[in-house]
Design an enzyme around this catalytic site. Structure first.
Site, PDB file in Angstrom:
ATOM      1  N   SER A 142       1.139  -1.151   0.390  1.00  0.00           N
ATOM      2  CA  SER A 142      -0.018  -0.114   0.335  1.00  0.00           C
ATOM      3  C   SER A 142       0.710   1.275  -0.462  1.00  0.00           C
ATOM      4  CB  SER A 142      -0.643  -0.009   1.755  1.00  0.00           C
ATOM      5  OG  SER A 142      -0.965   1.280   1.345  1.00  0.00           O
ATOM      6  N   TYR A 155      -1.673  -1.786  10.611  1.00  0.00           N
ATOM      7  CA  TYR A 155      -2.314  -1.561   8.880  1.00  0.00           C
ATOM      8  C   TYR A 155      -1.071  -1.100   8.345  1.00  0.00           C
ATOM      9  CZ  TYR A 155      -4.010  -1.159   4.729  1.00  0.00           C
ATOM     10  OH  TYR A 155      -4.061  -1.028   2.445  1.00  0.00           O
TER      11      TYR A 155
END
Ligand code: NAD
Length: 260
Positions: A142, A155
């Site tokens: 990401s 995350y």
């Protein structure tokens, strides 16, 4: 280009994983889909991907937060299909909370799926890839593998972790026909992001459309979502001979997010 190869794409019953599975199928790869969802919907999806691209598509329901289910999944695929040639570690979840209110249970769940599952799947597929001297491991990291945002402790830690894991695996396989790379998308309009847009709309008392614009303009200079098709094409490129020397990279596809 990928005729006869077998690709396992984790978390491919929706979103980015499904986009990648379709792109690899369009190049002739046989596909193992994985992820959660309504069984009838998944069966429809399986048939559609198979008939649209003329490839074999198989579905495996393994819960990738469980190490033993990952090991059994890879063993089953090897027993029935002979090999995993392409592994796309994509399954992921999000949880948003300030660090002092981030529950230990949510931390463990995000790390288990977004980071540890990629490690376990990778260690299970590498022996077969080494035996054939060919393999592609693509980790869906990401923009949060490269930079941070507040309230996403697990995350961001998992995504930075998977970028590190990508580099280690790339080094350990550098003299072989196996490559390992990460793709680092910015915002993609999937179920995972829709939840964050809906929360933003509810918290701010604004419409979902306004929340979408706010989300994009805060981080993504293009003000446009990345598409699952664009990420699928990047994965196809990483599987091609032209990418034989792309090793240990963390490629941003983020509308300029990490250029700032
Ligand atoms: P999504 O929610 O549409 O898809 C997630 C997939 O993972 C689904 O198929 C779901 O069933 C599966 N899954 C969830 N828990 C699982 C489990 N325990 N075992 C097996 N499968 C499980 O989300 P998405 O946006 O397509 O996300 C896919 C990946 O892309 C994630 O790793 C996410 O972090 C990453 N990513 C997403 C964005 C974005 O903006 N959407 C941006 C960057 C990176």
């Amino acid at each position: 280009m990928l005729k006869g190869k077998l690709a396992l794409v984790t978390g491919s019953t929706s979103g980015i994983g499904l986009g990648i599975a379709e792109a690899l199928a369009s190049q002739g790869a046989n596909i193992v889909l994985n992820g959660f969802g309504d069984p009838a919907d998944i069966e429809r999806l399986r048939k559609t991907v198979s008939s649209q691209h003329g490839v074999n598509v198989h579905y495996e329901a393994a819960d990738l937060t469980k190490t033993e289910e990952i090991e059994a999944l890879i063993a089953r695929i090897v027993a029935s299909h002979g090999s995993v040639d392409i592994l796309v570690n994509n399954a992921g979840i999000q949880h948003v909370a300030p660090v002092e209110r981030f529950s230990a249970e949510r931390w463990d769940a995000v790390i288990a799926l977004n980071l540890s599952s990629a490690f376990h799947a990778t260690r299970c597929v590498i022996p077969g890839m080494r035996a054939r001297n060919w393999g592609r491991i693509i980790n869906i990291a990401s923009a949060h593998g490269l930079v941070a945002s507040a309230e996403k402790a697990a995350y961001v830690a998992a995504k930075h972790g998977i970028v590190g894991l990508t580099k280690v695996v790339a080094l350990e396989t550098a003299t072989t026909g196996i490559t390992c790379n990460a793709i680092c998308p910015g915002w993609v309009l999937t179920a995972l992001v829709q939840k964050q847009i809906d929360a933003r709309a509810a918290q701010g008392g604004i419409t979902v459309e306004q929340a979408k614009v706010a989300l994009l303009s805060e981080k993504q200079p293009s003000h446009e979502f990345v598409t699952t098709e664009q990420i699928g094409e990047m994965a196809v490129f990483l599987c091609s001979p032209a990418a034989n020397q792309v090793r240990g990279a963390a490629w941003a596809i983020d509308g300029g997010w990490t250029a700032q």
